[in-house]
Motif scaffolding. Structure first.
Motif, PDB file in Angstrom:
ATOM      1  N   PRO A  44       0.830  -1.214   0.000  1.00 41.65           N
ATOM      2  CA  PRO A  44       0.000   0.000   0.000  1.00 41.65           C
ATOM      3  C   PRO A  44       0.860   1.258   0.000  1.00 41.65           C
ATOM      4  CG  PRO A  44      -0.761  -1.580   1.667  1.00 41.65           C
ATOM      5  CD  PRO A  44       0.569  -2.075   1.170  1.00 41.65           C
ATOM      6  N   MET A  45       0.447   2.237  -0.764  1.00 45.70           N
ATOM      7  CA  MET A  45       1.149   3.523  -0.776  1.00 45.70           C
ATOM      8  C   MET A  45       0.158   4.637  -1.068  1.00 45.70           C
ATOM      9  SD  MET A  45       3.234   3.603  -4.403  1.00 45.70           S
ATOM     10  CE  MET A  45       2.394   3.151  -5.936  1.00 45.70           C
ATOM     11  N   THR A  46       0.462   5.820  -0.558  1.00 47.10           N
ATOM     12  CA  THR A  46      -0.381   6.982  -0.797  1.00 47.10           C
ATOM     13  C   THR A  46      -0.002   7.634  -2.113  1.00 47.10           C
ATOM     14  OG1 THR A  46       1.113   8.533   0.306  1.00 47.10           O
ATOM     15  CG2 THR A  46      -0.479   7.375   1.690  1.00 47.10           C
ATOM     16  N   ALA A  47      -0.823   8.580  -2.561  1.00 46.04           N
ATOM     17  CA  ALA A  47      -0.534   9.304  -3.798  1.00 46.04           C
ATOM     18  C   ALA A  47       0.779  10.074  -3.685  1.00 46.04           C
ATOM     19  CB  ALA A  47      -1.680  10.261  -4.114  1.00 46.04           C
ATOM     20  N   MET A  48       1.031  10.674  -2.524  1.00 42.65           N
ATOM     21  CA  MET A  48       2.269  11.428  -2.339  1.00 42.65           C
ATOM     22  C   MET A  48       3.477  10.503  -2.390  1.00 42.65           C
ATOM     23  SD  MET A  48       3.812  14.250  -2.000  1.00 42.65           S
ATOM     24  CE  MET A  48       5.223  15.093  -1.292  1.00 42.65           C
ATOM     25  N   GLU A  49       3.370   9.305  -1.839  1.00 40.45           N
ATOM     26  CA  GLU A  49       4.472   8.345  -1.884  1.00 40.45           C
ATOM     27  C   GLU A  49       4.761   7.930  -3.323  1.00 40.45           C
ATOM     28  OE1 GLU A  49       3.691   6.401   2.543  1.00 40.45           O
ATOM     29  OE2 GLU A  49       3.031   5.335   0.745  1.00 40.45           O
ATOM     30  N   PHE A  50       3.707   7.716  -4.107  1.00 36.37           N
ATOM     31  CA  PHE A  50       3.901   7.377  -5.522  1.00 36.37           C
ATOM     32  C   PHE A  50       4.615   8.514  -6.244  1.00 36.37           C
ATOM     33  CE2 PHE A  50       2.545   7.825  -9.915  1.00 36.37           C
ATOM     34  CZ  PHE A  50       2.877   6.588 -10.448  1.00 36.37           C
ATOM     35  N   ASP A  51       4.163   9.745  -6.012  1.00 38.75           N
ATOM     36  CA  ASP A  51       4.779  10.898  -6.667  1.00 38.75           C
ATOM     37  C   ASP A  51       6.251  11.021  -6.294  1.00 38.75           C
ATOM     38  OD1 ASP A  51       2.387  11.520  -7.880  1.00 38.75           O
ATOM     39  OD2 ASP A  51       1.828  13.067  -6.437  1.00 38.75           O
ATOM     40  N   LEU A  52       6.574  10.797  -5.023  1.00 45.36           N
ATOM     41  CA  LEU A  52       7.965  10.881  -4.593  1.00 45.36           C
ATOM     42  C   LEU A  52       8.823   9.817  -5.278  1.00 45.36           C
ATOM     43  CD1 LEU A  52       7.594  11.568  -0.761  1.00 45.36           C
ATOM     44  CD2 LEU A  52       8.724  13.065  -2.413  1.00 45.36           C
ATOM     45  N   LEU A  53       8.323   8.585  -5.342  1.00 46.98           N
ATOM     46  CA  LEU A  53       9.082   7.517  -5.997  1.00 46.98           C
ATOM     47  C   LEU A  53       9.308   7.839  -7.474  1.00 46.98           C
ATOM     48  CD1 LEU A  53       7.555   4.248  -4.486  1.00 46.98           C
ATOM     49  CD2 LEU A  53       9.838   5.189  -4.096  1.00 46.98           C
ATOM     50  N   ALA A  54       8.277   8.355  -8.135  1.00 45.73           N
ATOM     51  CA  ALA A  54       8.418   8.697  -9.548  1.00 45.73           C
ATOM     52  C   ALA A  54       9.476   9.783  -9.749  1.00 45.73           C
ATOM     53  CB  ALA A  54       7.066   9.151 -10.110  1.00 45.73           C
ATOM     54  N   VAL A  55       9.483  10.775  -8.863  1.00 48.31           N
ATOM     55  CA  VAL A  55      10.474  11.853  -8.964  1.00 48.31           C
ATOM     56  C   VAL A  55      11.877  11.307  -8.732  1.00 48.31           C
ATOM     57  CG1 VAL A  55      11.345  13.921  -7.805  1.00 48.31           C
ATOM     58  CG2 VAL A  55       8.920  13.750  -8.403  1.00 48.31           C
ATOM     59  N   PHE A  56      12.040  10.462  -7.743  1.00 44.82           N
ATOM     60  CA  PHE A  56      13.363   9.889  -7.479  1.00 44.82           C
ATOM     61  C   PHE A  56      13.849   9.058  -8.673  1.00 44.82           C
ATOM     62  CE2 PHE A  56      12.531  10.326  -2.742  1.00 44.82           C
ATOM     63  CZ  PHE A  56      13.514  11.287  -2.563  1.00 44.82           C
ATOM     64  N   LEU A  57      12.959   8.277  -9.269  1.00 40.69           N
ATOM     65  CA  LEU A  57      13.349   7.455 -10.416  1.00 40.69           C
ATOM     66  C   LEU A  57      13.748   8.316 -11.617  1.00 40.69           C
ATOM     67  CD1 LEU A  57      10.657   4.651 -10.150  1.00 40.69           C
ATOM     68  CD2 LEU A  57      13.130   4.292 -10.112  1.00 40.69           C
ATOM     69  N   ASP A  58      13.117   9.479 -11.738  1.00 43.40           N
ATOM     70  CA  ASP A  58      13.440  10.378 -12.850  1.00 43.40           C
ATOM     71  C   ASP A  58      14.720  11.183 -12.607  1.00 43.40           C
ATOM     72  OD1 ASP A  58      11.245   9.594 -14.314  1.00 43.40           O
ATOM     73  OD2 ASP A  58       9.952  11.202 -13.581  1.00 43.40           O
ATOM     74  N   HIS A  59      15.201  11.180 -11.360  1.00 40.48           N
ATOM     75  CA  HIS A  59      16.396  11.969 -11.019  1.00 40.48           C
ATOM     76  C   HIS A  59      17.369  11.114 -10.191  1.00 40.48           C
ATOM     77  CE1 HIS A  59      13.129  14.855 -11.751  1.00 40.48           C
ATOM     78  NE2 HIS A  59      14.064  15.673 -12.191  1.00 40.48           N
ATOM     79  N   PRO A  60      17.855  10.011 -10.740  1.00 36.11           N
ATOM     80  CA  PRO A  60      18.744   9.133  -9.979  1.00 36.11           C
ATOM     81  C   PRO A  60      20.089   9.801  -9.689  1.00 36.11           C
ATOM     82  CG  PRO A  60      18.711   8.485 -12.283  1.00 36.11           C
ATOM     83  CD  PRO A  60      17.660   9.548 -12.127  1.00 36.11           C
ATOM     84  N   ASN A  61      20.646   9.440  -8.531  1.00 34.70           N
ATOM     85  CA  ASN A  61      21.984   9.914  -8.136  1.00 34.70           C
ATOM     86  C   ASN A  61      22.096  11.442  -8.142  1.00 34.70           C
ATOM     87  OD1 ASN A  61      23.196   7.232  -7.917  1.00 34.70           O
ATOM     88  ND2 ASN A  61      23.007   7.168 -10.153  1.00 34.70           N
ATOM     89  N   ARG A  62      21.000  12.095  -7.868  1.00 33.90           N
ATOM     90  CA  ARG A  62      20.987  13.559  -7.817  1.00 33.90           C
ATOM     91  C   ARG A  62      20.384  14.003  -6.492  1.00 33.90           C
ATOM     92  NH1 ARG A  62      17.409  17.501 -11.804  1.00 33.90           N
ATOM     93  NH2 ARG A  62      17.525  19.361 -10.501  1.00 33.90           N
ATOM     94  N   VAL A  63      21.040  14.929  -5.812  1.00 39.90           N
ATOM     95  CA  VAL A  63      20.527  15.443  -4.549  1.00 39.90           C
ATOM     96  C   VAL A  63      19.361  16.381  -4.840  1.00 39.90           C
ATOM     97  CG1 VAL A  63      21.044  16.746  -2.467  1.00 39.90           C
ATOM     98  CG2 VAL A  63      22.789  15.266  -3.470  1.00 39.90           C
ATOM     99  N   LEU A  64      18.223  16.113  -4.201  1.00 38.55           N
ATOM    100  CA  LEU A  64      17.031  16.934  -4.356  1.00 38.55           C
ATOM    101  C   LEU A  64      16.676  17.544  -3.011  1.00 38.55           C
ATOM    102  CD1 LEU A  64      14.870  14.524  -6.552  1.00 38.55           C
ATOM    103  CD2 LEU A  64      16.171  16.513  -7.336  1.00 38.55           C
ATOM    104  N   SER A  65      16.534  18.839  -2.972  1.00 40.21           N
ATOM    105  CA  SER A  65      16.153  19.520  -1.743  1.00 40.21           C
ATOM    106  C   SER A  65      14.665  19.325  -1.480  1.00 40.21           C
ATOM    107  CB  SER A  65      16.458  21.015  -1.847  1.00 40.21           C
ATOM    108  OG  SER A  65      15.610  21.621  -2.821  1.00 40.21           O
ATOM    109  N   ARG A  66      14.207  19.674  -0.279  1.00 33.37           N
ATOM    110  CA  ARG A  66      12.776  19.591   0.022  1.00 33.37           C
ATOM    111  C   ARG A  66      11.990  20.479  -0.940  1.00 33.37           C
ATOM    112  NH1 ARG A  66      15.105  19.897   5.102  1.00 33.37           N
ATOM    113  NH2 ARG A  66      14.831  18.039   6.425  1.00 33.37           N
ATOM    114  N   ASP A  67      12.517  21.655  -1.208  1.00 32.72           N
ATOM    115  CA  ASP A  67      11.827  22.581  -2.093  1.00 32.72           C
ATOM    116  C   ASP A  67      11.682  21.979  -3.490  1.00 32.72           C
ATOM    117  OD1 ASP A  67      10.590  25.087  -2.564  1.00 32.72           O
ATOM    118  OD2 ASP A  67      12.367  25.761  -3.630  1.00 32.72           O
ATOM    119  N   GLN A  68      12.740  21.338  -3.986  1.00 36.32           N
ATOM    120  CA  GLN A  68      12.667  20.702  -5.305  1.00 36.32           C
ATOM    121  C   GLN A  68      11.677  19.543  -5.312  1.00 36.32           C
ATOM    122  OE1 GLN A  68      16.965  20.033  -5.531  1.00 36.32           O
ATOM    123  NE2 GLN A  68      17.015  21.218  -7.439  1.00 36.32           N
ATOM    124  N   LEU A  69      11.663  18.760  -4.233  1.00 37.00           N
ATOM    125  CA  LEU A  69      10.725  17.639  -4.157  1.00 37.00           C
ATOM    126  C   LEU A  69       9.283  18.131  -4.160  1.00 37.00           C
ATOM    127  CD1 LEU A  69      12.563  15.388  -1.560  1.00 37.00           C
ATOM    128  CD2 LEU A  69      12.141  14.833  -3.961  1.00 37.00           C
TER     129      LEU A  69
END
Length: 240
Positions: free
Chosen positions: A163-188
């Protein structure tokens, strides 16, 4: 300006229910009220709301238990209503899947703004595809799990749904699109289309912690979603 949407108010205080009903109806929402967990379940069987305003301090089943029940079974927005000093309740509410919280006593205008924010985030999501067996080649590795973006499904090593929430799905998708890159809270927040939140809102950290418990072999020592102190988070693909 009026709005539209179906709101379920769950609160044992009749004066609060009456106030919220009158205020939200005035702004164009369809509102139903429940005074307990049992009444909430009955209302859900009649019609599924868009957003549930859920008081934490309910007699019998408390709001945190009911929030967990809702998140496991329904795709609805959840706003926890807490006492002003109950920081722990707010944190736990976010951990069990609530989308936002507001503390009593609150200004109805603030509550209305939070309702609109949650509705916007839900409406901005693409419609979920019908559940189907995951197709080979469409699964992306995220820690110990696999993400099927087309079906909005997270699968564990045995191929069972996590089970995952919509926000968790969005976060995973963003991480997969930006591998090995530091993302700040603001960017997330920007990349997940949650700019209504403040850049330093610690709830983003709570959601990351919840994700780690689902995808990391050892959540206490995460290897897939790593914290970069003072900067943000970085997704490392292929980490065990």
């Amino acid at each position: 300006m009026t709005c539209s949407g179906h709101i379920l108010v769950v609160d044992d205080d009749p004066s609060v229910r009456a106030m919220l009903n009158d205020y939200l109806v005035t702004h164009g929402y369809t509102v139903r009220c429940a005074d307990s967990g049992a009444a909430m379940r009955g209302a859900l069987e009649e019609a599924l709301p868009d957003v549930v305003l859920l008081d934490v301090r309910l007699p019998g089943e408390d709001g945190l238990t009911l929030a967990r029940f809702l998140r496991e079974r329904y795709d609805v927005g959840i706003i926890m209503v807490t006492a002003s000093g109950d920081v722990i309740d707010r944190v736990v509410g976010l951990e069990v899947g609530a989308d936002d919280y507001i503390a009593k006593p609150f200004d109805p205008r603030e509550l209305l703004a939070r309702v609109k924010s949650v509705l916007r985030r839900m409406q901005s999501r693409p419609p979920a595809e019908p559940a189907a067996a995951p197709a080979v080649g469409l699964l992306e590795a995220v820690g110990c799990c696999r993400l099927d973006r087309s079906a909005h499904r997270l699968l564990d090593a045995r191929g069972e749904d996590v089970p995952m929430t919509a926000m968790e799905f969005d976060l995973l998708a963003v991480f997969l699109d930006h591998p090995n890159r530091v993302l700040s809270r603001d960017q997330l927040l920007t990349l997940t289309r949650n700019r209504e939140w403040e850049p330093f809102d610690r709830s983003i950290d709570i959601r990351i912690a919840r994700l780690r418990r689902k995808i990391e072999a050892d959540p206490a020592h995460p290897r897939s979603i790593r914290t970069v102190r003072g900067s943000g988070y970085m997704f490392v693909p292929g980490a065990p």
